[in-house]
Design a protein around this motif. Structure first.
Motif, mmCIF file in Angstrom:
data_model
loop_
_atom_site.group_PDB
_atom_site.id
_atom_site.type_symbol
_atom_site.label_atom_id
_atom_site.label_comp_id
_atom_site.label_asym_id
_atom_site.label_seq_id
_atom_site.Cartn_x
_atom_site.Cartn_y
_atom_site.Cartn_z
ATOM 1 N N VAL A 125 19.282 56.145 50.182
ATOM 2 C CA VAL A 125 20.677 56.482 50.473
ATOM 3 C C VAL A 125 21.474 55.221 50.801
ATOM 4 N N ALA A 126 20.867 54.328 51.603
ATOM 5 C CA ALA A 126 21.557 53.098 51.995
ATOM 6 C C ALA A 126 21.816 52.192 50.793
ATOM 7 N N ASP A 127 20.841 52.088 49.907
ATOM 8 C CA ASP A 127 21.037 51.268 48.713
ATOM 9 C C ASP A 127 22.148 51.818 47.834
ATOM 10 N N TYR A 128 22.188 53.128 47.690
ATOM 11 C CA TYR A 128 23.211 53.747 46.847
ATOM 12 C C TYR A 128 24.595 53.603 47.470
ATOM 13 N N ALA A 129 24.665 53.757 48.801
ATOM 14 C CA ALA A 129 25.958 53.739 49.473
ATOM 15 C C ALA A 129 26.553 52.348 49.559
ATOM 16 N N GLU A 130 25.705 51.326 49.570
ATOM 17 C CA GLU A 130 26.156 49.935 49.706
ATOM 18 C C GLU A 130 27.004 49.743 50.962
ATOM 19 N N LEU A 131 26.512 50.299 52.090
ATOM 20 C CA LEU A 131 27.215 50.184 53.361
ATOM 21 C C LEU A 131 26.579 49.160 54.292
ATOM 22 N N GLY A 132 25.574 48.452 53.812
ATOM 23 C CA GLY A 132 24.967 47.413 54.635
ATOM 24 C C GLY A 132 23.645 47.850 55.247
ATOM 25 N N GLY A 133 22.899 46.844 55.713
ATOM 26 C CA GLY A 133 21.581 47.124 56.265
ATOM 27 C C GLY A 133 21.620 47.928 57.542
ATOM 28 N N PHE A 135 23.457 50.437 58.245
ATOM 29 C CA PHE A 135 23.536 51.859 57.938
ATOM 30 C C PHE A 135 22.138 52.449 57.786
ATOM 31 N N GLU A 136 21.252 51.757 57.111
ATOM 32 C CA GLU A 136 19.887 52.239 56.966
ATOM 33 C C GLU A 136 19.197 52.359 58.324
ATOM 34 N N THR A 137 19.398 51.368 59.190
ATOM 35 C CA THR A 137 18.781 51.416 60.519
ATOM 36 C C THR A 137 19.315 52.582 61.331
ATOM 37 N N LEU A 138 20.632 52.739 61.333
ATOM 38 C CA LEU A 138 21.237 53.836 62.083
ATOM 39 C C LEU A 138 20.800 55.191 61.537
ATOM 40 N N LEU A 139 20.743 55.300 60.220
ATOM 41 C CA LEU A 139 20.316 56.561 59.614
ATOM 42 C C LEU A 139 18.874 56.866 59.990
ATOM 43 N N GLY A 140 18.043 55.830 60.026
ATOM 44 C CA GLY A 140 16.648 56.034 60.435
ATOM 45 C C GLY A 140 16.533 56.480 61.878
ATOM 46 N N VAL A 141 17.330 55.887 62.773
ATOM 47 C CA VAL A 141 17.301 56.284 64.190
ATOM 48 C C VAL A 141 17.721 57.739 64.337
ATOM 49 N N PHE A 142 18.812 58.119 63.708
ATOM 50 C CA PHE A 142 19.278 59.497 63.830
ATOM 51 C C PHE A 142 18.330 60.479 63.139
ATOM 52 N N ALA A 143 17.682 60.045 62.064
ATOM 53 C CA ALA A 143 16.714 60.926 61.399
ATOM 54 C C ALA A 143 15.531 61.212 62.317
ATOM 55 N N LEU A 144 14.979 60.160 62.937
ATOM 56 C CA LEU A 144 13.856 60.353 63.849
ATOM 57 C C LEU A 144 14.282 61.104 65.108
ATOM 58 N N GLY A 145 15.570 61.001 65.461
ATOM 59 C CA GLY A 145 16.065 61.705 66.638
ATOM 60 C C GLY A 145 16.517 63.120 66.384
ATOM 61 N N LEU A 146 16.413 63.587 65.146
ATOM 62 C CA LEU A 146 16.861 64.941 64.825
ATOM 63 C C LEU A 146 16.181 66.008 65.681
ATOM 64 N N PRO A 147 14.854 65.971 65.878
ATOM 65 C CA PRO A 147 14.240 66.990 66.754
ATOM 66 C C PRO A 147 14.806 66.981 68.169
ATOM 67 N N ALA A 148 15.171 65.792 68.688
ATOM 68 C CA ALA A 148 15.737 65.719 70.039
ATOM 69 C C ALA A 148 17.077 66.440 70.107
ATOM 70 N N THR A 149 17.902 66.267 69.085
ATOM 71 C CA THR A 149 19.200 66.936 69.082
ATOM 72 C C THR A 149 19.039 68.450 68.951
ATOM 73 N N VAL A 150 18.112 68.878 68.125
ATOM 74 C CA VAL A 150 17.860 70.314 67.966
ATOM 75 C C VAL A 150 17.264 70.891 69.248
ATOM 76 N N TRP A 151 16.456 70.128 69.937
ATOM 77 C CA TRP A 151 15.871 70.560 71.211
ATOM 78 C C TRP A 151 16.978 70.877 72.215
ATOM 79 N N LEU A 152 17.989 70.004 72.302
ATOM 80 C CA LEU A 152 19.088 70.249 73.232
ATOM 81 C C LEU A 152 19.811 71.546 72.884
ATOM 82 N N PHE A 153 20.120 71.758 71.622
ATOM 83 C CA PHE A 153 20.861 72.954 71.237
ATOM 84 C C PHE A 153 20.006 74.219 71.337
ATOM 85 N N THR A 154 18.698 74.070 71.226
ATOM 86 C CA THR A 154 17.808 75.226 71.417
ATOM 87 C C THR A 154 17.826 75.679 72.864
ATOM 88 N N THR A 155 17.684 74.743 73.796
ATOM 89 C CA THR A 155 17.723 75.109 75.218
ATOM 90 C C THR A 155 19.095 75.652 75.599
#
Length: 512
Positions: A125-133, A135-155
């Motif tokens: 996605v980062a290579d296609y978007a050409e938004l810089g390196g 963006f890939e790091t931030l996307l990776g952090v938020f991807a790995l943090g997805l369960p944490a965000t869902v955990w909050l909304f579940t509780t």
């Protein structure tokens, strides 16, 4: 209230049901709006810290990464509706615990699958978007943090199912937004690193969700339960109920968040930042509808189930007009003072202030008919709502892509305005066709008439005075003129009774 000479006993019963329904809805708004205001203010402050602490392009990259995560979060949360449906009706604590445990495992499992998939796709996605390196790091952090965000909304959904209004407001509208603002300030202003902000936001969500889980365990006695008599049947029942909602939620998610993949594919980081800020500011106009919607689902459902159609129709008329009064009062100053509003987020955003009216009008169109989507659901027309959402999603896909490709960010904003307006209009038509309910009366034109002096005062202040005095004086003076115009045009008996009831109810809470 004594009955008038031309009022039948049936009319009197309708008025009594309407008074009760309006008081319950208004009470829900009165207790919820302050916490919603706090949440919105903290969210705006968080965004302003990031936009002023970094460049518009850098914030746009951060916002795009987070919105892509939110897209998958929204899909995952398609399975959470069963919590509010089954937890309040559980026959025992054991059944309640089994429902809550299975819901949490299911939601976290789906979120983990989506998170891993998004993390794996981040380099592509980062290579296609050409938004810089970054963006890939931030996307990776938020991807790995997805369960944490869902955990909050579940509780949080468990709190909602238990009708624990206080803890829900503290957790979702005060604690997390405040923690998010704190980590945003530290990450942007101290470390000058949006990756630190992303990690802090994910950690704040995980910790807030865990705090809610601890409260549920200590105060309500929740315990994990995956095995035992009847657990398998509970799990199958939960899955049967939520699976169609998960599938139907795909269309809704695309409508709400499908614009961000288009920005990633065709536009720039600055466009992502401007669009995110425009949506945030435009959403502030929704505050009156959000307040009304807090308690209207159970009230409308009860009137529908008991066959009180006249009272339900009157409730829809009154609440939709009250919402229109509120959103008009918020929309006009936001449009008139669009440049000072966008200046809160930095000079780059001022250059795009001319787009802000479209964001505001999109939300105005989405609110103009009141709680139409909720009424479709509460009158058991979920399938019709699914058809509407699917049709609008198809229109969005067909129109948004060419508009974005040929006209850039203005084309995308135009598709946003088109989507919200069409969606609301089609829902109104379907509700009227199926249930005979429609929101509008002659009095719905009164807020539009009253908006004329509001606009005139705001524009005059903008010409005569300078910033930052003009927005303050123009808004306050305009709202005073708006209120006087509405008073001159008059209110209904139901609205006056509601005002008197609420004044008597909350008089003791005000200092004397």
């Amino acid at each position: 209230m004594p009955r008038s000479a031309d009022q039948s006993p049936d009319d009197e019963a309708v008025e009594a049901r309407l008074d009760d329904a309006l008081e319950r809805v208004a009470h829900g708004a009165a207790v919820s709006v302050p916490s919603i205001l706090v949440q919105r203010a903290l969210t705006v402050a968080f965004t302003a810290v990031l936009t002023n602490g970094t460049s518009a392009a850098a914030y746009g990259v951060f916002a795009l990464a987070r919105r892509l995560q939110r897209l998958f979060r929204s899909l995952s949360l398609g399975f959470r509706s069963g919590v509010s449906r089954f937890v309040p009706n559980a026959d025992s604590e054991a059944e309640r615990d089994a429902i809550a445990t299975f819901a949490a495992v299911l939601l976290l499992g789906v979120a983990s699958v989506f998170g891993v998939a998004l993390f794996a796709a981040a380099p592509v996605v980062a290579d296609y978007a050409e938004l810089g390196g970054q963006f890939e790091t931030l996307l990776g952090v938020f991807a790995l943090g997805l369960p944490a965000t869902v955990w909050l909304f579940t509780t949080a959904e468990l709190l909602r199912g238990l009708e624990a209004v206080g803890p829900l407001n503290v957790a979702m509208r005060v604690a997390f937004p405040a923690a998010q603002l704190a980590v945003g300030a530290v990450g942007a202003l101290v470390f000058d690193d949006l990756v630190v902000v992303a990690v802090g936001v994910v950690a704040s969500m995980a910790l807030t969700g865990t705090a809610v889980a601890v409260w549920l365990a200590r105060e309500r006695g929740f315990r994990p339960r995956l095995r035992g008599p009847g657990v398998r049947e509970i799990q199958r029942r939960y899955l049967r109920f939520t699976l169609p909602l998960f599938v139907g939620g795909i269309a809704t998610t695309v409508q709400r968040l499908g614009f961000y993949p288009l920005i990633v594919a065709f536009l720039t980081g600055v466009a992502g930042g401007v669009f995110s800020v425009g949506v945030l500011v435009g959403a502030l106009v929704r505050l009156p509808l959000m307040g009304v919607n807090q308690f209207i689902p159970p009230v409308a459902a009860a009137l529908h189930d008991d066959g009180h159609r006249r009272a339900l129709s009157r409730l829809y008329h009154v609440t939709s007009r009250l919402v229109l009064v509120g959103v008009t009062a918020l929309a006009v100053p936001a449009i008139v003072y669009r440049r000072p509003v966008m200046a809160l987020f930095g000079p780059t955003f001022v250059e795009y202030a001319w787009l802000l009216p479209a964001f505001v009008l999109a939300q105005y169109g989405a609110c103009a008919a009141g709680s139409v989507g909720i009424l479709l659901t509460m009158t058991d027309n979920q399938r019709a709502l699914l058809v509407v959402n699917t049709l609008i999603t198809g229109i969005l896909v067909v129109t948004a892509v060419p508009l974005t490709v040929f006209y850039g960010l203005p084309g995308l904003v135009a598709s946003y305005l088109l989507m919200l307006t069409l969606n609301n209009g089609l829902e109104v038509a379907v509700l009227y066709h199926l249930e005979g309910l429609q929101p509008f009366t002659r009095r719905h034109a009164y807020p539009l008439f009253a908006a004329v002096p509001l606009t005139a005062v705001a524009l005059a202040a903008n010409v005569v005075l300078s910033n930052p005095v003009a927005p303050v004086v123009g808004t306050l003076g305009g709202l005073a003129a708006y209120a006087l115009a509405l008073r001159w045009l008059g209110f209904t008996h139901a609205e006056r009774r509601l005002a008197g009831t609420l004044a008597a109810r909350y008089r003791g809470l005000l200092p004397t």
